[in-house]
Motif scaffolding. Structure first.
Motif, PDB file in Angstrom:
ATOM      1  N   ALA A 195       0.827  -1.212   0.000  1.00 30.55           N
ATOM      2  CA  ALA A 195       0.000   0.000   0.000  1.00 30.55           C
ATOM      3  C   ALA A 195       0.857   1.257   0.000  1.00 30.55           C
ATOM      4  O   ALA A 195       0.540   2.241  -0.686  1.00 30.55           O
ATOM      5  CB  ALA A 195      -0.936  -0.016   1.213  1.00 30.55           C
ATOM      6  N   ASP A 213       2.070   2.218  -3.347  1.00 27.04           N
ATOM      7  CA  ASP A 213       0.979   2.441  -4.289  1.00 27.04           C
ATOM      8  C   ASP A 213       0.762   1.238  -5.191  1.00 27.04           C
ATOM      9  O   ASP A 213       0.417   1.367  -6.367  1.00 27.04           O
ATOM     10  CB  ASP A 213       1.235   3.708  -5.127  1.00 27.04           C
ATOM     11  CG  ASP A 213      -0.041   4.234  -5.768  1.00 27.04           C
ATOM     12  OD1 ASP A 213      -1.139   3.866  -5.296  1.00 27.04           O
ATOM     13  OD2 ASP A 213       0.038   4.995  -6.753  1.00 27.04           O
ATOM     14  N   ARG A 214       0.951   0.078  -4.630  1.00 22.95           N
ATOM     15  CA  ARG A 214       0.708  -1.178  -5.339  1.00 22.95           C
ATOM     16  C   ARG A 214      -0.441  -1.930  -4.671  1.00 22.95           C
ATOM     17  O   ARG A 214      -0.431  -3.149  -4.564  1.00 22.95           O
ATOM     18  CB  ARG A 214       1.981  -2.032  -5.345  1.00 22.95           C
ATOM     19  CG  ARG A 214       3.113  -1.431  -6.172  1.00 22.95           C
ATOM     20  CD  ARG A 214       4.430  -2.171  -5.946  1.00 22.95           C
ATOM     21  NE  ARG A 214       4.316  -3.599  -6.224  1.00 22.95           N
ATOM     22  CZ  ARG A 214       5.294  -4.489  -5.999  1.00 22.95           C
ATOM     23  NH1 ARG A 214       6.449  -4.072  -5.494  1.00 22.95           N
ATOM     24  NH2 ARG A 214       5.112  -5.765  -6.270  1.00 22.95           N
ATOM     25  N   TRP A 215      -1.445  -1.172  -4.236  1.00 29.69           N
ATOM     26  CA  TRP A 215      -2.543  -1.763  -3.484  1.00 29.69           C
ATOM     27  C   TRP A 215      -3.391  -2.698  -4.343  1.00 29.69           C
ATOM     28  O   TRP A 215      -4.061  -3.590  -3.820  1.00 29.69           O
ATOM     29  CB  TRP A 215      -3.421  -0.653  -2.898  1.00 29.69           C
ATOM     30  CG  TRP A 215      -3.933   0.324  -3.924  1.00 29.69           C
ATOM     31  CD1 TRP A 215      -3.316   1.462  -4.335  1.00 29.69           C
ATOM     32  CD2 TRP A 215      -5.151   0.225  -4.663  1.00 29.69           C
ATOM     33  NE1 TRP A 215      -4.077   2.099  -5.289  1.00 29.69           N
ATOM     34  CE2 TRP A 215      -5.208   1.365  -5.511  1.00 29.69           C
ATOM     35  CE3 TRP A 215      -6.189  -0.688  -4.700  1.00 29.69           C
ATOM     36  CZ2 TRP A 215      -6.271   1.579  -6.375  1.00 29.69           C
ATOM     37  CZ3 TRP A 215      -7.252  -0.463  -5.554  1.00 29.69           C
ATOM     38  CH2 TRP A 215      -7.282   0.664  -6.373  1.00 29.69           C
ATOM     39  N   ARG A 216      -3.386  -2.529  -5.656  1.00 32.25           N
ATOM     40  CA  ARG A 216      -4.145  -3.443  -6.519  1.00 32.25           C
ATOM     41  C   ARG A 216      -3.595  -4.869  -6.471  1.00 32.25           C
ATOM     42  O   ARG A 216      -4.302  -5.820  -6.811  1.00 32.25           O
ATOM     43  CB  ARG A 216      -4.147  -2.925  -7.952  1.00 32.25           C
ATOM     44  CG  ARG A 216      -4.928  -1.633  -8.137  1.00 32.25           C
ATOM     45  CD  ARG A 216      -4.905  -1.186  -9.587  1.00 32.25           C
ATOM     46  NE  ARG A 216      -5.684   0.030  -9.791  1.00 32.25           N
ATOM     47  CZ  ARG A 216      -5.204   1.248  -9.619  1.00 32.25           C
ATOM     48  NH1 ARG A 216      -3.936   1.392  -9.238  1.00 32.25           N
ATOM     49  NH2 ARG A 216      -5.967   2.312  -9.803  1.00 32.25           N
ATOM     50  N   GLU A 217      -2.344  -5.042  -6.082  1.00 27.63           N
ATOM     51  CA  GLU A 217      -1.735  -6.365  -6.040  1.00 27.63           C
ATOM     52  C   GLU A 217      -1.940  -7.070  -4.708  1.00 27.63           C
ATOM     53  O   GLU A 217      -1.511  -8.218  -4.553  1.00 27.63           O
ATOM     54  CB  GLU A 217      -0.230  -6.244  -6.312  1.00 27.63           C
ATOM     55  CG  GLU A 217       0.128  -5.490  -7.583  1.00 27.63           C
ATOM     56  CD  GLU A 217       1.619  -5.281  -7.723  1.00 27.63           C
ATOM     57  OE1 GLU A 217       2.377  -6.050  -7.084  1.00 27.63           O
ATOM     58  OE2 GLU A 217       2.037  -4.360  -8.448  1.00 27.63           O
ATOM     59  N   SER A 256      -4.167 -10.538  -4.668  1.00 25.85           N
ATOM     60  CA  SER A 256      -3.487 -11.629  -5.375  1.00 25.85           C
ATOM     61  C   SER A 256      -2.211 -12.035  -4.654  1.00 25.85           C
ATOM     62  O   SER A 256      -1.842 -13.218  -4.634  1.00 25.85           O
ATOM     63  CB  SER A 256      -3.183 -11.208  -6.813  1.00 25.85           C
ATOM     64  OG  SER A 256      -2.351 -10.057  -6.837  1.00 25.85           O
ATOM     65  N   CYS A 305      -7.691  -6.249   4.104  1.00 23.32           N
ATOM     66  CA  CYS A 305      -7.970  -6.178   2.667  1.00 23.32           C
ATOM     67  C   CYS A 305      -9.285  -5.434   2.408  1.00 23.32           C
ATOM     68  O   CYS A 305      -9.373  -4.608   1.487  1.00 23.32           O
ATOM     69  CB  CYS A 305      -8.028  -7.578   2.077  1.00 23.32           C
ATOM     70  SG  CYS A 305      -6.449  -8.446   2.017  1.00 23.32           S
ATOM     71  N   TYR A 320      -9.362  -1.871   0.197  1.00 21.62           N
ATOM     72  CA  TYR A 320     -10.093  -1.699  -1.066  1.00 21.62           C
ATOM     73  C   TYR A 320     -11.310  -0.807  -0.894  1.00 21.62           C
ATOM     74  O   TYR A 320     -11.726  -0.142  -1.853  1.00 21.62           O
ATOM     75  CB  TYR A 320     -10.497  -3.067  -1.618  1.00 21.62           C
ATOM     76  CG  TYR A 320      -9.351  -3.804  -2.262  1.00 21.62           C
ATOM     77  CD1 TYR A 320      -8.959  -3.524  -3.562  1.00 21.62           C
ATOM     78  CD2 TYR A 320      -8.638  -4.769  -1.562  1.00 21.62           C
ATOM     79  CE1 TYR A 320      -7.908  -4.191  -4.156  1.00 21.62           C
ATOM     80  CE2 TYR A 320      -7.575  -5.446  -2.143  1.00 21.62           C
ATOM     81  CZ  TYR A 320      -7.204  -5.148  -3.441  1.00 21.62           C
ATOM     82  OH  TYR A 320      -6.156  -5.795  -4.029  1.00 21.62           O
ATOM     83  N   MET A 361      -9.961   2.728  -1.127  1.00 24.81           N
ATOM     84  CA  MET A 361      -9.625   3.067  -2.502  1.00 24.81           C
ATOM     85  C   MET A 361     -10.853   3.023  -3.417  1.00 24.81           C
ATOM     86  O   MET A 361     -10.719   3.133  -4.636  1.00 24.81           O
ATOM     87  CB  MET A 361      -8.556   2.113  -3.039  1.00 24.81           C
ATOM     88  CG  MET A 361      -7.294   2.075  -2.206  1.00 24.81           C
ATOM     89  SD  MET A 361      -6.606   3.687  -1.804  1.00 24.81           S
ATOM     90  CE  MET A 361      -6.182   4.287  -3.426  1.00 24.81           C
ATOM     91  N   GLU A 394     -12.884   0.653  -4.324  1.00 23.79           N
ATOM     92  CA  GLU A 394     -13.031  -0.517  -5.186  1.00 23.79           C
ATOM     93  C   GLU A 394     -13.360  -1.738  -4.339  1.00 23.79           C
ATOM     94  O   GLU A 394     -12.611  -2.726  -4.328  1.00 23.79           O
ATOM     95  CB  GLU A 394     -11.767  -0.748  -6.017  1.00 23.79           C
ATOM     96  CG  GLU A 394     -11.545   0.305  -7.094  1.00 23.79           C
ATOM     97  CD  GLU A 394     -10.452  -0.094  -8.072  1.00 23.79           C
ATOM     98  OE1 GLU A 394     -10.021  -1.258  -8.012  1.00 23.79           O
ATOM     99  OE2 GLU A 394     -10.042   0.754  -8.874  1.00 23.79           O
ATOM    100  N   VAL A 433     -13.626  -5.700  -5.557  1.00 22.80           N
ATOM    101  CA  VAL A 433     -12.507  -6.621  -5.770  1.00 22.80           C
ATOM    102  C   VAL A 433     -12.546  -7.758  -4.758  1.00 22.80           C
ATOM    103  O   VAL A 433     -12.234  -8.910  -5.077  1.00 22.80           O
ATOM    104  CB  VAL A 433     -11.175  -5.848  -5.689  1.00 22.80           C
ATOM    105  CG1 VAL A 433      -9.998  -6.783  -5.822  1.00 22.80           C
ATOM    106  CG2 VAL A 433     -11.130  -4.778  -6.774  1.00 22.80           C
TER     107      VAL A 433
END
Length: 302
Positions: free
Chosen positions: A92, A95-99, A102, A121, A125, A128, A130, A133
């Motif tokens: 986080a 700035d790689r919170w999308r990963e 996974s 988690c 999300y 952010m 989203e 997810v």
């Protein structure tokens, strides 16, 4: 023979001892235990703010733990959970919170996710914007029978309701979840259902406000187009009038007559058009008299 045996024993005993020069003999370094790597990753994250190195230390420690779905002692599971928490924070911060999701699912099966990791988690999300997810993962975790007896089950269920279902606008699904979940008692169900109804009203107001804004925008665009058309027609009329005024009098009247014939589209030979032509001729005579009367005094003065 005794001397040979004693010599070989001394050699084996002193294999790791320092040599004559005083320098110790180096052996292959054993991998650090996961707990020490956890302390190192926490130090890199909090003190040194080296998020990449902290994530790398977490991954090295996680590779030394039992794989996902395998049996493991409670101490190892606790260390594994803490390593995932540190790794999520490091991702986080970079700035790689999308990963994050996974990355976590590399080390856990969905039903085996620790509640602390799952809550983190959900909050990440949701912050952010989203939450969709984690929708399927949280639903699968909540439906698993082994997780329904955990003391953290209610906290995960509330987060799922307030941070995932309601922001996504899944009102009917939220009501069904509250009524069918074991996490809420009767009093808690009433409170949560009131929150669901309030969110539903807010969603309806938001949708109605959006529709009204769209209608106002459409009306505003129509009125803007209509005003633009009127402005264009006025400009055309002004240019035509200025053009007629710049011509001599006879040409101007002739142009006006032709313009009337084109616009009104009447037949000059028909009896209905005779009064109009008669009035037009009288108007022409009056204008001519006024023009001559205005020009005659000027000629006398000259």
């Amino acid at each position: 023979m005794k001397s040979d045996a004693s010599t070989s024993a001394a050699a084996l005993k002193g294999a790791g001892a320092p040599g004559r020069s005083g320098e110790p003999r180096r052996e292959a370094a054993a991998p650090a235990p996961p707990r020490l790597l956890l302390e190192e990753a926490s130090d890199l994250l909090v003190v040194h703010l080296d998020f990449g190195a902290a994530l790398e230390a977490c991954e090295r420690a996680l590779r030394g733990l039992p794989p996902a779905g395998g049996p493991a002692p409670a101490a190892s599971m606790e260390v594994k959970c803490s390593l995932c928490v540190v790794g999520i924070q490091a991702l986080a911060e970079m700035d790689r919170w999308r990963e994050v999701l996974s990355w976590v699912l590399q080390y856990y099966l969905v039903p085996d996710l620790p509640p602390k990791v799952l809550e983190l988690c959900i909050l990440l999300y949701s912050k952010m914007q989203e939450p969709g997810v984690v929708l399927d993962v949280v639903c699968a975790w909540l439906q698993h029978s082994d997780n329904q007896g955990l003391p953290e089950y209610r906290a995960v269920a509330e987060l799922h309701l307030r941070r995932v279902l309601l922001p996504l606008g899944r009102m009917s699904e939220a009501e069904e979840f509250v009524m069918g979940s074991r996490a809420f008692g009767e009093e808690q169900q009433e409170e949560v259902l009131q929150a669901v109804h309030a969110a539903k009203l807010q969603l309806k107001e938001k949708l109605s406000g959006t529709l009204e804004a769209q209608k106002l925008n459409q009306e505003g665009s129509f009125s803007h187009k209509f005003l633009s058309l009127l402005t264009l027609l006025r400009q055309l009329w002004d240019s035509a009038v200025s053009r007629l005024l710049s011509l001599p009098l006879k040409k101007s009247l002739l142009a006006a007559l032709i313009l009337c014939l084109l616009v009104v589209r009447f037949d000059p030979a028909s009896p209905s058009s005779l009064p109009f032509l008669y009035q037009l001729a009288q108007l022409y005579r009056r204008i001519r008299k006024l023009t001559l009367a205005h020009l005659h005094p000027l000629a006398l003065r000259d």
